[in-house]
Design a protein around this motif. Sequence first.
Motif, PDB file in Angstrom:
ATOM      1  N   ARG A  99      86.000 102.922  56.659  1.00  0.00           N
ATOM      2  CA  ARG A  99      86.656 103.767  55.694  1.00  0.00           C
ATOM      3  C   ARG A  99      87.761 103.260  54.872  1.00  0.00           C
ATOM      4  O   ARG A  99      88.036 103.516  53.747  1.00  0.00           O
ATOM      5  CB  ARG A  99      87.166 105.173  56.299  1.00  0.00           C
ATOM      6  N   PHE A 100      88.624 102.342  55.401  1.00  0.00           N
ATOM      7  CA  PHE A 100      89.691 101.949  54.908  1.00  0.00           C
ATOM      8  C   PHE A 100      89.660 100.303  54.704  1.00  0.00           C
ATOM      9  O   PHE A 100      89.047  99.692  55.439  1.00  0.00           O
ATOM     10  CB  PHE A 100      91.172 102.004  55.621  1.00  0.00           C
ATOM     11  N   THR A 101      90.213 100.101  53.554  1.00  0.00           N
ATOM     12  CA  THR A 101      90.106  98.552  53.180  1.00  0.00           C
ATOM     13  C   THR A 101      91.224  98.029  52.846  1.00  0.00           C
ATOM     14  O   THR A 101      91.798  98.591  51.790  1.00  0.00           O
ATOM     15  CB  THR A 101      88.917  98.009  52.068  1.00  0.00           C
ATOM     16  N   ILE A 102      91.879  96.980  53.201  1.00  0.00           N
ATOM     17  CA  ILE A 102      93.223  96.463  52.779  1.00  0.00           C
ATOM     18  C   ILE A 102      92.852  95.228  52.116  1.00  0.00           C
ATOM     19  O   ILE A 102      92.018  94.649  52.301  1.00  0.00           O
ATOM     20  CB  ILE A 102      94.204  96.213  54.139  1.00  0.00           C
ATOM     21  N   SER A 103      93.643  94.907  50.911  1.00  0.00           N
ATOM     22  CA  SER A 103      93.565  93.643  50.382  1.00  0.00           C
ATOM     23  C   SER A 103      94.712  93.294  49.551  1.00  0.00           C
ATOM     24  O   SER A 103      95.886  94.205  49.581  1.00  0.00           O
ATOM     25  CB  SER A 103      92.483  93.820  49.205  1.00  0.00           C
ATOM     26  N   ARG A 104      95.077  91.925  49.056  1.00  0.00           N
ATOM     27  CA  ARG A 104      96.333  91.682  48.497  1.00  0.00           C
ATOM     28  C   ARG A 104      95.811  90.969  47.224  1.00  0.00           C
ATOM     29  O   ARG A 104      94.883  90.257  47.098  1.00  0.00           O
ATOM     30  CB  ARG A 104      97.011  91.015  49.459  1.00  0.00           C
TER      31      ARG A 104
END
Length: 124
Positions: free
Chosen positions: A67-72
């Motif tokens: 459900r959650f996606t981290i990116s930079r």
Amino acid sequence: QVTLVESGGGSVQAGGSLRLSCATSGRTFSTYVVGWFRQAPGKEREFVASISWTGRTTYYADSLKGRFTISRDSARNTMYLQMNSLKPEDTAVYYCAARMGVGVRTQEPDYDYWGQGTQVTVSS
């Protein structure tokens, strides 16, 4: 010294989406690990996700995978947390944090700098 400023929080109905941003300044963005934590009312702060210097390694709390996606984005010195299919239990203050060491981590003491937090409220 690293300064982190979160944005993008707000109120949303269950099933909706939000994207949080964490703008950083200070040391070179590509030299530190960043992560997200959250603290719900009456509960301890908990780990959400973390991403490595290069962005190639990510790690999530088991309950949030899918459900959650981290990116930079190193060009913008900014980290993101895309949150989909939000549930009322996702209601919390969300914090971004920076870690000077190597490797993603899930524990608060492993992070050196913290933002002030942004409120996310999910209504049923």
